[in-house]
Scaffold this motif. Structure first.
Motif, PDB file in Angstrom:
ATOM      1  N   ILE A   1      -2.498  -4.010   3.293  1.00 37.27           N
ATOM      2  CA  ILE A   1      -2.305  -4.786   2.473  1.00 37.27           C
ATOM      3  C   ILE A   1      -0.833  -5.288   2.439  1.00 37.27           C
ATOM      4  O   ILE A   1       0.223  -4.833   3.352  1.00 37.27           O
ATOM      5  N   ILE A   2      -0.889  -6.594   1.584  1.00 36.37           N
ATOM      6  CA  ILE A   2       0.171  -7.220   1.871  1.00 36.37           C
ATOM      7  C   ILE A   2       1.151  -7.404   0.622  1.00 36.37           C
ATOM      8  O   ILE A   2      -0.133  -7.659  -0.619  1.00 36.37           O
ATOM      9  N   GLY A   3       2.249  -6.665   0.246  1.00 39.02           N
ATOM     10  CA  GLY A   3       2.119  -6.442  -1.519  1.00 39.02           C
ATOM     11  C   GLY A   3       3.808  -6.931  -1.885  1.00 39.02           C
ATOM     12  O   GLY A   3       4.744  -7.513  -0.554  1.00 39.02           O
ATOM     13  N   VAL A   4       3.572  -7.513  -2.604  1.00 41.29           N
ATOM     14  CA  VAL A   4       5.161  -8.153  -3.488  1.00 41.29           C
ATOM     15  C   VAL A   4       5.722  -7.565  -4.403  1.00 41.29           C
ATOM     16  O   VAL A   4       4.801  -7.056  -5.715  1.00 41.29           O
ATOM     17  N   PHE A   5       6.639  -7.036  -4.388  1.00 42.09           N
ATOM     18  CA  PHE A   5       7.204  -5.925  -4.676  1.00 42.09           C
ATOM     19  C   PHE A   5       8.436  -6.246  -6.051  1.00 42.09           C
ATOM     20  O   PHE A   5       9.275  -6.931  -5.387  1.00 42.09           O
ATOM     21  N   ASP A   6       8.684  -6.124  -7.253  1.00 45.49           N
ATOM     22  CA  ASP A   6      10.084  -6.189  -7.820  1.00 45.49           C
ATOM     23  C   ASP A   6      11.545  -5.349  -6.949  1.00 45.49           C
ATOM     24  O   ASP A   6      10.892  -4.259  -6.270  1.00 45.49           O
ATOM     25  N   SER A   7      12.426  -5.467  -7.828  1.00 45.69           N
ATOM     26  CA  SER A   7      13.591  -4.246  -7.458  1.00 45.69           C
ATOM     27  C   SER A   7      13.577  -3.090  -7.872  1.00 45.69           C
ATOM     28  O   SER A   7      14.486  -2.458  -7.691  1.00 45.69           O
ATOM     29  N   ASN A   8      12.949  -2.781  -8.769  1.00 41.39           N
ATOM     30  CA  ASN A   8      12.279  -2.236  -9.365  1.00 41.39           C
ATOM     31  C   ASN A   8      10.894  -0.872  -8.573  1.00 41.39           C
ATOM     32  O   ASN A   8      10.706  -0.041  -8.835  1.00 41.39           O
TER      33      ASN A   8
ATOM     34  N   ARG B   1       8.593  -2.113  -8.309  1.00 40.12           N
ATOM     35  CA  ARG B   1       7.221  -2.308  -8.149  1.00 40.12           C
ATOM     36  C   ARG B   1       6.315  -3.278  -7.733  1.00 40.12           C
ATOM     37  O   ARG B   1       6.445  -4.544  -8.070  1.00 40.12           O
ATOM     38  N   MET B   2       4.744  -3.066  -7.428  1.00 37.84           N
ATOM     39  CA  MET B   2       4.243  -3.731  -6.900  1.00 37.84           C
ATOM     40  C   MET B   2       3.851  -5.437  -8.580  1.00 37.84           C
ATOM     41  O   MET B   2       3.085  -4.628  -9.004  1.00 37.84           O
ATOM     42  N   THR B   3       4.187  -6.513  -8.250  1.00 40.05           N
ATOM     43  CA  THR B   3       4.308  -7.527  -8.874  1.00 40.05           C
ATOM     44  C   THR B   3       2.579  -8.286  -8.672  1.00 40.05           C
ATOM     45  O   THR B   3       2.569  -8.977  -8.791  1.00 40.05           O
ATOM     46  N   ASN B   4       2.301  -8.363  -7.237  1.00 48.82           N
ATOM     47  CA  ASN B   4       1.006  -9.511  -6.642  1.00 48.82           C
ATOM     48  C   ASN B   4       1.061  -8.607  -5.697  1.00 48.82           C
ATOM     49  O   ASN B   4       1.780  -7.803  -5.063  1.00 48.82           O
ATOM     50  N   PHE B   5      -0.618  -8.710  -5.168  1.00 47.68           N
ATOM     51  CA  PHE B   5      -0.517  -8.382  -3.876  1.00 47.68           C
ATOM     52  C   PHE B   5      -1.874  -8.994  -3.090  1.00 47.68           C
ATOM     53  O   PHE B   5      -2.829  -9.413  -4.289  1.00 47.68           O
ATOM     54  N   THR B   6      -2.066  -8.530  -1.841  1.00 44.13           N
ATOM     55  CA  THR B   6      -3.127  -9.240  -1.883  1.00 44.13           C
ATOM     56  C   THR B   6      -3.606  -8.275  -0.220  1.00 44.13           C
ATOM     57  O   THR B   6      -3.099  -7.592   0.019  1.00 44.13           O
ATOM     58  N   PHE B   7      -4.798  -8.434  -0.123  1.00 43.83           N
ATOM     59  CA  PHE B   7      -5.761  -6.947   1.077  1.00 43.83           C
ATOM     60  C   PHE B   7      -6.886  -7.779   1.715  1.00 43.83           C
ATOM     61  O   PHE B   7      -7.936  -8.840   1.367  1.00 43.83           O
ATOM     62  N   LYS B   8      -6.881  -6.756   3.106  1.00 42.28           N
ATOM     63  CA  LYS B   8      -7.917  -7.338   3.598  1.00 42.28           C
ATOM     64  C   LYS B   8      -9.023  -6.235   4.308  1.00 42.28           C
ATOM     65  O   LYS B   8      -8.102  -5.218   4.519  1.00 42.28           O
TER      66      LYS B   8
ATOM     67  N   ASN C   1      15.341 -11.533  -5.737  1.00 48.19           N
ATOM     68  CA  ASN C   1      14.839  -9.743  -5.816  1.00 48.19           C
ATOM     69  C   ASN C   1      13.813  -9.841  -5.210  1.00 48.19           C
ATOM     70  O   ASN C   1      13.622  -8.012  -4.609  1.00 48.19           O
ATOM     71  N   SER C   2      12.403 -10.065  -4.585  1.00 48.83           N
ATOM     72  CA  SER C   2      11.162  -9.678  -4.186  1.00 48.83           C
ATOM     73  C   SER C   2      11.018  -9.374  -2.903  1.00 48.83           C
ATOM     74  O   SER C   2      12.184  -9.246  -2.291  1.00 48.83           O
ATOM     75  N   ILE C   3      10.943  -8.503  -2.908  1.00 50.70           N
ATOM     76  CA  ILE C   3      10.404  -7.925  -1.582  1.00 50.70           C
ATOM     77  C   ILE C   3       9.115  -7.425  -0.954  1.00 50.70           C
ATOM     78  O   ILE C   3       8.041  -7.467  -2.128  1.00 50.70           O
ATOM     79  N   ILE C   4       8.724  -8.262   0.561  1.00 48.84           N
ATOM     80  CA  ILE C   4       7.289  -7.890   0.982  1.00 48.84           C
ATOM     81  C   ILE C   4       6.569  -6.987   1.701  1.00 48.84           C
ATOM     82  O   ILE C   4       8.006  -6.298   2.685  1.00 48.84           O
ATOM     83  N   LYS C   5       6.100  -6.503   0.915  1.00 52.41           N
ATOM     84  CA  LYS C   5       5.950  -5.416   2.361  1.00 52.41           C
ATOM     85  C   LYS C   5       4.389  -4.881   2.929  1.00 52.41           C
ATOM     86  O   LYS C   5       3.553  -5.511   1.960  1.00 52.41           O
ATOM     87  N   VAL C   6       3.943  -4.643   4.074  1.00 53.65           N
ATOM     88  CA  VAL C   6       3.175  -4.575   5.001  1.00 53.65           C
ATOM     89  C   VAL C   6       2.373  -3.634   5.083  1.00 53.65           C
ATOM     90  O   VAL C   6       3.566  -2.875   5.330  1.00 53.65           O
TER      91      VAL C   6
ATOM     92  N   SER D   1      -0.327   3.848   7.706  1.00 54.73           N
ATOM     93  CA  SER D   1       0.446   3.316   9.199  1.00 54.73           C
ATOM     94  C   SER D   1       1.521   3.773   8.562  1.00 54.73           C
ATOM     95  O   SER D   1       2.429   3.556   7.008  1.00 54.73           O
ATOM     96  N   ASN D   2       2.960   2.210   9.194  1.00 55.48           N
ATOM     97  CA  ASN D   2       4.303   2.483   8.894  1.00 55.48           C
ATOM     98  C   ASN D   2       4.505   2.070   7.800  1.00 55.48           C
ATOM     99  O   ASN D   2       2.800   0.682   7.287  1.00 55.48           O
ATOM    100  N   LEU D   3       5.147   0.873   7.048  1.00 57.82           N
ATOM    101  CA  LEU D   3       5.656   0.047   6.862  1.00 57.82           C
ATOM    102  C   LEU D   3       6.715  -0.628   6.798  1.00 57.82           C
ATOM    103  O   LEU D   3       7.870  -0.706   7.358  1.00 57.82           O
ATOM    104  N   ILE D   4       6.538  -2.177   6.955  1.00 57.96           N
ATOM    105  CA  ILE D   4       7.149  -2.739   6.884  1.00 57.96           C
ATOM    106  C   ILE D   4       7.397  -4.146   6.340  1.00 57.96           C
ATOM    107  O   ILE D   4       6.943  -4.650   5.272  1.00 57.96           O
ATOM    108  N   SER D   5       8.579  -4.573   5.955  1.00 57.06           N
ATOM    109  CA  SER D   5       9.233  -4.449   4.510  1.00 57.06           C
ATOM    110  C   SER D   5      10.197  -6.074   4.817  1.00 57.06           C
ATOM    111  O   SER D   5      10.794  -5.934   6.103  1.00 57.06           O
ATOM    112  N   PHE D   6      10.382  -7.010   4.400  1.00 58.04           N
ATOM    113  CA  PHE D   6      10.942  -8.125   4.328  1.00 58.04           C
ATOM    114  C   PHE D   6      10.898  -9.042   2.856  1.00 58.04           C
ATOM    115  O   PHE D   6      10.527  -8.928   2.036  1.00 58.04           O
ATOM    116  N   LYS D   7      12.939  -9.133   2.678  1.00 60.97           N
ATOM    117  CA  LYS D   7      13.504  -9.155   1.608  1.00 60.97           C
ATOM    118  C   LYS D   7      13.751 -10.801   1.653  1.00 60.97           C
ATOM    119  O   LYS D   7      14.677 -11.592   2.933  1.00 60.97           O
TER     120      LYS D   7
END
Length: 130
Positions: free
Chosen positions: A68-75, A77-84, A106-111, A124-130
């Motif tokens: 999962i590649i997710g876009v999360f808001d500052s709270n 909450r997942m606002t958008n995602f894609t999966f494979k 303020n979005s955060i990308i989480k994989v 898995s672990n989770l890697i974030s990008f701000k």
């Protein structure tokens, strides 16, 4: 021998699968670029970006899961995602890539990797990008 003194012999077929749990896969790295293929150091708002990630199967057996590649808001909450859906041979690494929309600075990308989209148990672990 049971409580009544009876003996029985039974044969059972057992399939044993190692449960690696949250350590089955490792997100090795992520790379975030704009659509012009320029590496980003931070997220801006209202952008389409490309996210690439490398995922390693830590087990010795072939494993299937959902990346999962997710876009999360500052709270958070997942606002958008894609999966494979991925299927990775034991000890091997695979890559995923997707374009996602970032609507806020303020979005955060989480994989991360989960077992499936119904139970979403993290594997898995989770890697974030701000």
């Amino acid at each position: 021998l049971d409580e009544g003194g009876n003996t029985r012999i039974a044969t059972f077929n057992v399939v044993y699968q190692i449960d690696w749990g949250a350590n089955m896969f490792t997100i090795l790295n992520i790379n975030v670029k704009n659509l012009n293929k320029v590496n980003l150091t931070t997220l801006g708002s209202n952008k389409d970006i490309t996210v690439n990630a490398s995922i390693k199967n830590n087990s010795v057996l072939e494993q299937s899961a959902v990346a999962i590649i997710g876009v999360f808001d500052s709270n958070n909450r997942m606002t958008n995602f894609t999966f494979k859906k991925i299927k990775v041979k034991g000890g091997n690494t695979t890559s995923i890539s997707s374009v996602v929309k970032v609507t806020s600075a303020n979005s955060i990308i989480k994989v991360y990797v989960v077992d499936n989209l119904k139970t979403k148990s993290q594997l898995s672990n989770l890697i974030s990008f701000k």
